[in-house]
Design an enzyme around this catalytic site. Sequence first.
Site, PDB file in Angstrom:
ATOM      1  CB  CYS A 135      -5.845   9.065   5.551  1.00 54.71           C
ATOM      2  SG  CYS A 135      -4.675   9.704   4.637  1.00 54.71           S
TER       3      CYS A 135
ATOM      4  CB  SER B  58      -4.840  13.981   4.440  1.00 52.80           C
ATOM      5  OG  SER B  58      -3.698  13.634   3.437  1.00 52.80           O
TER       6      SER B  58
ATOM      7  CB  CYS C 137      -6.446   8.041   0.365  1.00 51.49           C
ATOM      8  SG  CYS C 137      -5.350   9.262   0.633  1.00 51.49           S
TER       9      CYS C 137
HETATM   10  N1  APR Z   1      11.927  10.855  10.021  1.00 50.96           N
HETATM   11  C1  APR Z   1      11.787   9.881   9.345  1.00 50.96           C
HETATM   12  N2  APR Z   1      10.281   9.326   9.522  1.00 50.96           N
HETATM   13  C2  APR Z   1       9.483  10.117  10.299  1.00 50.96           C
HETATM   14  C3  APR Z   1       9.698  11.440  10.963  1.00 50.96           C
HETATM   15  C4  APR Z   1      11.148  11.828  10.679  1.00 50.96           C
HETATM   16  N3  APR Z   1      11.437  13.115  10.907  1.00 50.96           N
HETATM   17  N4  APR Z   1       8.571  12.095  11.389  1.00 50.96           N
HETATM   18  C5  APR Z   1       7.693  11.045  11.215  1.00 50.96           C
HETATM   19  N5  APR Z   1       8.146   9.916  10.474  1.00 50.96           N
HETATM   20  C6  APR Z   1       7.432   8.976  10.170  1.00 50.96           C
HETATM   21  C7  APR Z   1       6.533   8.113  11.321  1.00 50.96           C
HETATM   22  O1  APR Z   1       7.069   7.300  11.937  1.00 50.96           O
HETATM   23  C8  APR Z   1       5.332   7.534  10.374  1.00 50.96           C
HETATM   24  O2  APR Z   1       6.040   6.107   9.939  1.00 50.96           O
HETATM   25  O3  APR Z   1       6.470   9.148   8.950  1.00 50.96           O
HETATM   26  C9  APR Z   1       5.438   8.203   9.070  1.00 50.96           C
HETATM   27  C10 APR Z   1       4.088   9.048   8.815  1.00 50.96           C
HETATM   28  O4  APR Z   1       3.179   8.114   8.488  1.00 50.96           O
HETATM   29  P1  APR Z   1       1.481   8.269   9.025  1.00 50.96           P
HETATM   30  O5  APR Z   1       1.733   9.174  10.006  1.00 50.96           O
HETATM   31  O6  APR Z   1       1.044   7.104   9.087  1.00 50.96           O
HETATM   32  O7  APR Z   1       0.735   9.259   7.702  1.00 50.96           O
HETATM   33  P2  APR Z   1       0.534   8.788   6.314  1.00 50.96           P
HETATM   34  O8  APR Z   1      -0.850   8.529   6.258  1.00 50.96           O
HETATM   35  O9  APR Z   1       1.406   7.762   5.497  1.00 50.96           O
HETATM   36  O10 APR Z   1       0.751  10.011   5.600  1.00 50.96           O
HETATM   37  C11 APR Z   1       1.798  10.769   5.602  1.00 50.96           C
HETATM   38  O11 APR Z   1       1.134  11.520   3.349  1.00 50.96           O
HETATM   39  O12 APR Z   1      -0.932  12.106   2.412  1.00 50.96           O
HETATM   40  C12 APR Z   1       0.127  12.610   3.106  1.00 50.96           C
HETATM   41  O13 APR Z   1      -1.245  14.120   4.248  1.00 50.96           O
HETATM   42  C13 APR Z   1      -0.472  12.790   4.195  1.00 50.96           C
HETATM   43  O14 APR Z   1       1.198  14.339   5.051  1.00 50.96           O
HETATM   44  C14 APR Z   1       0.754  13.192   5.206  1.00 50.96           C
HETATM   45  C15 APR Z   1       1.732  11.917   4.634  1.00 50.96           C
HETATM   46 ZN    ZN Z   2      -5.460  10.392   2.446  1.00 52.43          ZN
END
Ligand code: APR
Ligand code: ZN
Length: 365
Positions: A42, A44, A168
């Site tokens: 994840c 996080s 989660c």
């Molecule tokens: N604009 C648009 N999308 C973006 C940008 C941006 N500037 N920067 C990153 N992204 C996109 C990424 O391409 C990715 O698809 O945001 C997404 C983030 O997804 P993941 O890295 O898979 O993270 P995820 O597990 O979904 O968690 C996201 O939620 O629970 C919280 O702590 C966790 O802060 C984290 C968030």
């Molecule tokens: Zn999580």
Amino acid sequence: MSRSSRAAVHRHGSQDLDVTVVDVADPAPGTVLVRMGASGVCGSDRHVLDGDWTLPSPTVMGHEGAGTVEAIGDGVTDVAVGDHVILSWFYPCRRCTACLSGKSYVCTGSRSEECLLPDGSSPLTLDGERVFPYLTVGSMSEYAVVPEAGAIRIPDEVPFDVASLIGCSVATGFGAVVNDAGVEAGTSAVVVGTGGVGLSIILALRLVGANPIIAVDLSEDKLAAAREFGATHTLVPSDGLAEEIAAITQGGAAYAFEAIGRVQTIESLPSLLAPGGKAVIVGLPPEDSPVSIDALALAESGKSLIGSNYGSTVPGRDFPRLAALYLAGRLPVDRLISHRIGLDDVNEAFDAMRRGERARSVIVF
Ligand code: APR
Ligand code: ZN
């Protein structure tokens, strides 16, 4: 008698995990020993590896897990040996005012964030050194010992990889939509960031009948996934994003969700809304990340900006609900899983996540 368990261990200052063998104690009274079936990777966890949040160290990572109860401590009545369970990364104390009011998601007695069991101990050691289970889960390990209140029984038919994500990202996304925002059928919604959490939000939006559903992400691959999951429109961020959304929604979205954890994106959320709209912060930014909001504009337009932690999930109520929706074919959680990996490939999964690749990697034991 304790047992050895292969686990992914993080130490302060390193971005990589060390896959090594830790010692897992027998379940103390009120706790249960779980043999892990699967653990999601994840965003996080990545925050911790990247030093965004302060935590005890060393830590067995992983907080999105499901498995089988292998043994129970004295006094445990909620689950029995052999039960399939989803682990909750915020276990309730069941005693504080919040818990007694049915709001266990704001429990003040939980020691989850300290990565400790209710009695202040940790069940893990590494060569005699105390190790902490991340959020008192530590699911990137063959075995975990968790509080009874943090292990929720689900039907055996739910596969562990699916169950782990319910623990989660799916609970967080669904809860943000259903518990926190209260999205009504036929209303418009924008989701900024469509990783595992954002895609879970889209699944829930489709389930409750939001329309249109607009997905925003930098990655074309993620946007293609968002369309498959139910987004009716997809956009890459630009200076004209608010205007594009206003054009699609005839004046702004009723709901906007941030699922990245990025200050600038959170600041821009209210501009995506119609008057009276609600913006929800789901992505968690690094510590000490103040955001700046035009308070007058927010007040005059009757918009609101709320925080959503874990989708205000009540695990004992919501995990079985989500499992039932999956089994009924109405919440295709399995489609979130883009990669099934072994524990040894965990660092590669985080690197791919940092590059914005992969919907969700799941470690299968
Ligand atoms: N604009 C648009 N999308 C973006 C940008 C941006 N500037 N920067 C990153 N992204 C996109 C990424 O391409 C990715 O698809 O945001 C997404 C983030 O997804 P993941 O890295 O898979 O993270 P995820 O597990 O979904 O968690 C996201 O939620 O629970 C919280 O702590 C966790 O802060 C984290 C968030
Ligand atoms: Zn999580």
